[in-house]
Design a protein around this motif. Sequence first.
Motif, PDB file in Angstrom:
ATOM      1  N   VAL A  54       0.841  -1.195   0.000  1.00 32.00           N
ATOM      2  CA  VAL A  54       0.000   0.000   0.000  1.00 32.00           C
ATOM      3  C   VAL A  54       0.878   1.247   0.000  1.00 32.00           C
ATOM      4  O   VAL A  54       2.017   1.213   0.466  1.00 32.00           O
ATOM      5  CB  VAL A  54      -0.945   0.026   1.231  1.00 32.00           C
ATOM      6  CG1 VAL A  54      -2.024  -1.027   1.116  1.00 32.00           C
ATOM      7  CG2 VAL A  54      -0.169  -0.135   2.520  1.00 32.00           C
ATOM      8  N   ILE A  55       0.345   2.325  -0.554  1.00 31.67           N
ATOM      9  CA  ILE A  55       1.057   3.601  -0.496  1.00 31.67           C
ATOM     10  C   ILE A  55       0.153   4.651   0.129  1.00 31.67           C
ATOM     11  O   ILE A  55      -1.053   4.449   0.275  1.00 31.67           O
ATOM     12  CB  ILE A  55       1.482   4.101  -1.907  1.00 31.67           C
ATOM     13  CG1 ILE A  55       0.266   4.289  -2.809  1.00 31.67           C
ATOM     14  CG2 ILE A  55       2.497   3.164  -2.530  1.00 31.67           C
ATOM     15  CD1 ILE A  55       0.517   5.192  -3.998  1.00 31.67           C
ATOM     16  N   ASN A  56       0.774   5.759   0.505  1.00 36.21           N
ATOM     17  CA  ASN A  56       0.049   6.906   1.028  1.00 36.21           C
ATOM     18  C   ASN A  56      -0.147   7.884  -0.121  1.00 36.21           C
ATOM     19  O   ASN A  56       0.790   8.524  -0.572  1.00 36.21           O
ATOM     20  CB  ASN A  56       0.878   7.535   2.156  1.00 36.21           C
ATOM     21  CG  ASN A  56       0.502   8.972   2.423  1.00 36.21           C
ATOM     22  OD1 ASN A  56      -0.618   9.398   2.200  1.00 36.21           O
ATOM     23  ND2 ASN A  56       1.473   9.738   2.908  1.00 36.21           N
ATOM     24  N   ARG A  58      -1.593  11.101  -0.721  1.00 34.84           N
ATOM     25  CA  ARG A  58      -2.140  12.311  -0.076  1.00 34.84           C
ATOM     26  C   ARG A  58      -3.108  11.969   1.058  1.00 34.84           C
ATOM     27  O   ARG A  58      -4.246  12.450   1.114  1.00 34.84           O
ATOM     28  CB  ARG A  58      -2.828  13.185  -1.128  1.00 34.84           C
ATOM     29  CG  ARG A  58      -1.847  13.743  -2.156  1.00 34.84           C
ATOM     30  CD  ARG A  58      -2.557  14.668  -3.124  1.00 34.84           C
ATOM     31  NE  ARG A  58      -3.529  13.972  -3.933  1.00 34.84           N
ATOM     32  CZ  ARG A  58      -3.221  13.267  -5.016  1.00 34.84           C
ATOM     33  NH1 ARG A  58      -1.965  13.166  -5.416  1.00 34.84           N
ATOM     34  NH2 ARG A  58      -4.163  12.657  -5.690  1.00 34.84           N
ATOM     35  N   GLY A  59      -2.657  11.086   1.914  1.00 33.55           N
ATOM     36  CA  GLY A  59      -3.442  10.794   3.115  1.00 33.55           C
ATOM     37  C   GLY A  59      -4.415   9.636   2.968  1.00 33.55           C
ATOM     38  O   GLY A  59      -5.034   9.230   3.929  1.00 33.55           O
ATOM     39  N   VAL A  60      -4.555   9.134   1.755  1.00 30.33           N
ATOM     40  CA  VAL A  60      -5.439   7.992   1.553  1.00 30.33           C
ATOM     41  C   VAL A  60      -4.570   6.770   1.298  1.00 30.33           C
ATOM     42  O   VAL A  60      -3.556   6.862   0.594  1.00 30.33           O
ATOM     43  CB  VAL A  60      -6.376   8.238   0.352  1.00 30.33           C
ATOM     44  CG1 VAL A  60      -7.283   7.050   0.117  1.00 30.33           C
ATOM     45  CG2 VAL A  60      -7.190   9.490   0.577  1.00 30.33           C
ATOM     46  N   ILE A  61      -4.945   5.648   1.879  1.00 33.44           N
ATOM     47  CA  ILE A  61      -4.138   4.444   1.722  1.00 33.44           C
ATOM     48  C   ILE A  61      -4.637   3.650   0.529  1.00 33.44           C
ATOM     49  O   ILE A  61      -5.819   3.323   0.443  1.00 33.44           O
ATOM     50  CB  ILE A  61      -4.132   3.639   3.025  1.00 33.44           C
ATOM     51  CG1 ILE A  61      -3.417   4.513   4.061  1.00 33.44           C
ATOM     52  CG2 ILE A  61      -3.448   2.308   2.833  1.00 33.44           C
ATOM     53  CD1 ILE A  61      -3.274   3.929   5.392  1.00 33.44           C
ATOM     54  N   VAL A  62      -3.736   3.418  -0.422  1.00 34.10           N
ATOM     55  CA  VAL A  62      -4.109   2.865  -1.715  1.00 34.10           C
ATOM     56  C   VAL A  62      -3.271   1.610  -1.994  1.00 34.10           C
ATOM     57  O   VAL A  62      -2.047   1.649  -1.869  1.00 34.10           O
ATOM     58  CB  VAL A  62      -3.841   3.928  -2.824  1.00 34.10           C
ATOM     59  CG1 VAL A  62      -4.042   3.341  -4.202  1.00 34.10           C
ATOM     60  CG2 VAL A  62      -4.730   5.141  -2.618  1.00 34.10           C
ATOM     61  N   PRO A  63      -3.925   0.498  -2.343  1.00 33.28           N
ATOM     62  CA  PRO A  63      -3.151  -0.708  -2.670  1.00 33.28           C
ATOM     63  C   PRO A  63      -2.514  -0.599  -4.068  1.00 33.28           C
ATOM     64  O   PRO A  63      -3.060   0.058  -4.952  1.00 33.28           O
ATOM     65  CB  PRO A  63      -4.210  -1.809  -2.649  1.00 33.28           C
ATOM     66  CG  PRO A  63      -5.492  -1.118  -2.950  1.00 33.28           C
ATOM     67  CD  PRO A  63      -5.367   0.274  -2.416  1.00 33.28           C
ATOM     68  N   ARG A  92     -13.424   2.592  -5.289  1.00 32.70           N
ATOM     69  CA  ARG A  92     -12.136   2.441  -4.626  1.00 32.70           C
ATOM     70  C   ARG A  92     -11.044   3.060  -5.474  1.00 32.70           C
ATOM     71  O   ARG A  92     -11.192   3.225  -6.674  1.00 32.70           O
ATOM     72  CB  ARG A  92     -11.793   0.961  -4.446  1.00 32.70           C
ATOM     73  CG  ARG A  92     -12.620   0.277  -3.418  1.00 32.70           C
ATOM     74  CD  ARG A  92     -12.685  -1.190  -3.719  1.00 32.70           C
ATOM     75  NE  ARG A  92     -13.449  -1.843  -2.671  1.00 32.70           N
ATOM     76  CZ  ARG A  92     -12.892  -2.354  -1.577  1.00 32.70           C
ATOM     77  NH1 ARG A  92     -11.588  -2.348  -1.426  1.00 32.70           N
ATOM     78  NH2 ARG A  92     -13.642  -2.894  -0.646  1.00 32.70           N
ATOM     79  N   VAL A  93      -9.940   3.355  -4.814  1.00 35.37           N
ATOM     80  CA  VAL A  93      -8.778   3.860  -5.522  1.00 35.37           C
ATOM     81  C   VAL A  93      -7.732   2.753  -5.500  1.00 35.37           C
ATOM     82  O   VAL A  93      -7.420   2.214  -4.438  1.00 35.37           O
ATOM     83  CB  VAL A  93      -8.236   5.135  -4.846  1.00 35.37           C
ATOM     84  CG1 VAL A  93      -7.095   5.713  -5.653  1.00 35.37           C
ATOM     85  CG2 VAL A  93      -9.349   6.147  -4.678  1.00 35.37           C
ATOM     86  N   GLN A 153      -7.989 -10.405  -5.404  1.00 36.97           N
ATOM     87  CA  GLN A 153      -7.917 -10.358  -3.933  1.00 36.97           C
ATOM     88  C   GLN A 153      -7.778  -8.938  -3.401  1.00 36.97           C
ATOM     89  O   GLN A 153      -7.070  -8.683  -2.445  1.00 36.97           O
ATOM     90  CB  GLN A 153      -6.749 -11.222  -3.421  1.00 36.97           C
ATOM     91  CG  GLN A 153      -6.883 -12.649  -3.860  1.00 36.97           C
ATOM     92  CD  GLN A 153      -5.877 -13.551  -3.183  1.00 36.97           C
ATOM     93  OE1 GLN A 153      -5.382 -13.258  -2.107  1.00 36.97           O
ATOM     94  NE2 GLN A 153      -5.584 -14.650  -3.826  1.00 36.97           N
ATOM     95  N   LEU A 154      -8.458  -8.024  -4.086  1.00 41.24           N
ATOM     96  CA  LEU A 154      -8.390  -6.628  -3.641  1.00 41.24           C
ATOM     97  C   LEU A 154      -9.567  -6.269  -2.754  1.00 41.24           C
ATOM     98  O   LEU A 154      -9.512  -5.321  -2.001  1.00 41.24           O
ATOM     99  CB  LEU A 154      -8.391  -5.693  -4.855  1.00 41.24           C
ATOM    100  CG  LEU A 154      -7.056  -5.532  -5.562  1.00 41.24           C
ATOM    101  CD1 LEU A 154      -7.242  -4.750  -6.833  1.00 41.24           C
ATOM    102  CD2 LEU A 154      -6.058  -4.832  -4.653  1.00 41.24           C
ATOM    103  N   ASP A 156     -12.684  -7.529  -0.043  1.00 43.70           N
ATOM    104  CA  ASP A 156     -13.185  -8.549   0.867  1.00 43.70           C
ATOM    105  C   ASP A 156     -14.490  -9.042   0.297  1.00 43.70           C
ATOM    106  O   ASP A 156     -15.482  -8.327   0.303  1.00 43.70           O
ATOM    107  CB  ASP A 156     -13.452  -7.933   2.250  1.00 43.70           C
ATOM    108  CG  ASP A 156     -12.234  -8.019   3.121  1.00 43.70           C
ATOM    109  OD1 ASP A 156     -11.484  -9.007   2.959  1.00 43.70           O
ATOM    110  OD2 ASP A 156     -12.027  -7.130   3.936  1.00 43.70           O
TER     111      ASP A 156
END
Lengths: 159, 674
Positions: A54-56, A58-63, A92-93, A153-154, A156
Amino acid sequence: MEQGTVTAASGTREYLTFTLGSEEYGMDILKVQEIRGYDAVTRIANTPDFIKGVINLRGVIVPIVDMRIKFSVGTVEYGPFTVVIIINVLGRVVGMVVDGVSDVAALAPEQIRPAPELSSSLDTRYLAGLATVEERMLILVDIEALMGSAEMQLVDLAA
Amino acid sequence: MTAVSGETPTIDISSFGLVFFEECAEHLAEMERLLLAIDPGAPDPEELNAIFRAAHSIKGGGGIFGFGDMTVVTHELESVLDLVRGGELGLTRPMVDLFLQAADVIAMQLAGHRDGAPVERDAIERVCGALRGLLAGTAAHAAPSVAPLPDGPPAAEARRYRIGFTPAPDIFCRGIRIENLFDELAGLGGLTVRGEVAGAPQLPHLNPELCHCRWELELETTAPEAEIRDIFEFVADDSDLAITAVDAPTAAPAAGGEEPAPRQGAAPAPENRGGREQAEGSIRVGVGKVDQIINQVGELVITQAMLAQLGAVLDPVLFADLHRGLQQLSRNTRDLQESVMSMRLVPISLVFSRFPRLVRDLAAKLGKEVELRLVGETTELDKGLVEKLADPLTHLVRNALDHAIEPPAARLAAGKPAAGTVTLRASQIGGKIVVDVMDDGAGLQREKILKKAAERGLAVGDQLSDDEVWQLIFAPGFSTAETVTDVSGRGVGMDVVLRNVQALGGRVAIASETGKGTRITLSLPLTLAILDGLAVAVGAEKFIIPINAIVESLQPQAGDIRTVNGTGRVLQMRGEYLPLIPLHALFAIGGAAERPEAGVLVVVDSEGDRVVLQVDALVDEQQVVIKSLEENYRKVPGSAGATIMGDGRVALILDVGEITSLWRGKSRERAARA
C-alpha cells in the motif's frame, strides 16, 4: 501519435493505452485518476506476489498491484521510470504498475472486435475486446470487472 | 395549520424542520428525565416548571411548523401540568405514568412527521382523553370549594390586566412587528397602550436596529390570561412579560384554571437560563464538518512530523531559529489536535439517559423492584462510540433485569433487600473508557451454563475455570433463561454484545459470584480516530503497536529464551513462560534479526493472555491517526488499520489479539505438516 481530443461522436470512447512487456493494453480513460511514479510502497504480508503493498496517496491508503506480475509479462524492475496508473473503480482507488503509458486512443464501437476464447493468464471475462490502432493490436481491459474479481484479492468478498 | 409555508412565502420554513425535530427530541428526553426523577409526593417546583417549559416549547415549535396534531396533545399536557405546578392538582404516581405516556405519544407523532413512521391514533386519543379527564376532574373538584361554576364552558367575566412588555433588544431583527401584536391584543377587548423609552444610549451610540422601548398595556378582556400569553408566544420570553390582573376577581379563573400570582414568581428566572444562555453557549455543527476538520488536522500532524524529521538532520546551531519554529509548530499542532478531537467527545450520559425509563418499564413488566444507579455520566467519549454503545448496553441492562435480579420474594429469602440494584458506571482509565454493568442479583450459575453448553454441543468439562465458563455465554445462540420472554432469553444477546464491542476495538470481561451478583466490564478506546502507539522496526518495515496493549519491553539474555518441541519459543519472565512471536516470521520479512537476543521483546496483553512480540528495535512513541485499509483495499489479518508515518510511508497498526490467533494458526499448520 493521435491527439486525445476527439469529440465523443457516435459512441466513440477514449482509452488510455499502456504497455506490459511487448503487448499494448487499453482501458477506459474515465477510470483513470492520475499517473505517478512508483515509490515508498509498504509491503503487506501474506498476500499474493502481484499485490505489492500500500502507499500513502495524499493521506489515503491505496493498494498497489503489479500488472506485470499478474499477467506474467514484461520484466519486473522498479526504478525511477516505473509507472503507476491510479484508477478509480467500484468506489475504490487502486494503483497498478505497468511498463509504460503510451497514448490516448479514441475508438468507435465498430473498431472494437470481441476477444476470441483463448488461454491466457487474463481471463476473457475481463477483456472488453481487441482493437487495431495504426497497425498495432490493442487489448482492451474491462478494468472494473478485473479489479473487482476474486482472483485480484483486492476486495473482501465476504463483506 | 398545514399551510404555514404559504403564509410566509419569503422564508423556507422546511429547512428549519430538522432543527425542530432535533430540539423536540431533546425536549422530550429532558421531559422524560425529569418525570422519572420527580417525587410525586413532594415535587420540586423548579422541576415542574422545567417539565412545563419542555411541553410548552414542543407545542410552540409544533405550531410553527404546522404539526397541529402535536400541539393538541402537548396542549392538554401543558394544561394539566400548569394545574400541577400551580398546586391545584396534586401529583400522583399514575399521573406521572400518564405524562410519560403522553411524551411517548408526542415522540410517536414526531417520528411520524420526521420519518413517516406509523402513528397510532387510538393511543393519541386515549392519552388526550385521560389528560382531559384529569382537567375535568379538577374543575369539578375545585368548583365547590371556590365558587359556583356554571355548566359547560364557563363564561368568564371581563377582567382588567396590566401587561408590562419589555421586548428583547433584538426583537426587530427577528422580523417582529409590534403594531401587529397590539392589533391582535385589541381584538381581545379594550386596549390602552403607553410606550416609554427605557435605557436608550446617547444618540452617537444608538443602534437604530435595536429596540429600546418598553410598553405598559392595559387590557380589559374576558379572555383568560393564557390567551394573552399566547399572543406573545414567540415574541417574548416570560421574562420580558409581566401580566398582572388588576382587579383580580375572587372567583376562580375560567377554562385553563390559570392562577396568575404564583406563576409570575416562578417562571421568569429559569426560562431565561434555559433559553438564551444556551443559545449563545453552543452551536449545532454537522458531524461531517467536524470529521472533515479532524481529517485535515490529521494531515497537518503528518506534515508536521515530516517537517520535524527533515529538520532533525540540520545543524542545531546554524538553524537554531528553524528548530525553535519546528518545536513551536509541534506544540501547536498537538494542541490543535487535542481541541479538535475533543469536539467529537460527548458525555456518556447521552446513552445512559435512556436507561432510567427502560429499567422502570421493564421492572414493572417483570414484577421486580429494581433501582438503577448511574455513575460517571460525565465521562466523555467519541460520538461514534456513544452511538454504537447503546445497543450492547441495552442488551446488558435487559439481561441484568431479566436474568440476574431475582423477584422480590426470592431476594428477601436470600437475605437481600427486596429491590435489586443495577449500576452503570463509566470511567476513563488511561487511554480507555471502561463501562461496568453491575447487578446484585443471583450471579451466573456455573452448573446451568455448563449444562446448557453441553446441550448445545460445545466441548466443556468440569475442569474449566470459572472465567472460562463465563466466556461460554458469549457463544452464539446461548441462553440459560428457562423461558423465552419478550424481554430476553432468545439467545441473541451476549454474542452480539461481544461482537459489537470488539468491532469498536474494545473488550468484554465478566466477573460473577453466585448469590452476590455479576459485573460485566466493557473497555473501549477513547476515540476511533487516534491511537497512542509505539513504532517498532522489523527489517526494513515499521509497525505500530498500540500502547495500551503493551505491558513492558526488554532486551533478553540468552538464557531467558527456551524452546518447546524444538521450534516453539517461550520467554521465561519472573517465573512465567510466555509464548514468543517473532514478527519477522509471522509477516515473512527478510533482513530482520533472527535470534531473539539480537532484537527487542515487547510483552503485550491480548485479552488477558500475555504474549511476547519479537522486533528488531523500538523506534519511538507517537500518536498516530488511524486510517482505514478497507476503504480501498481489504482487511489485513493481524492489523487494526494503518497509519502514515512522518516520512510519508504507510505503517500497519498491529492488532495484538489477532496476531496471537494468527500465530497459533500458523503454529498448528506447522505442527500438522511436521
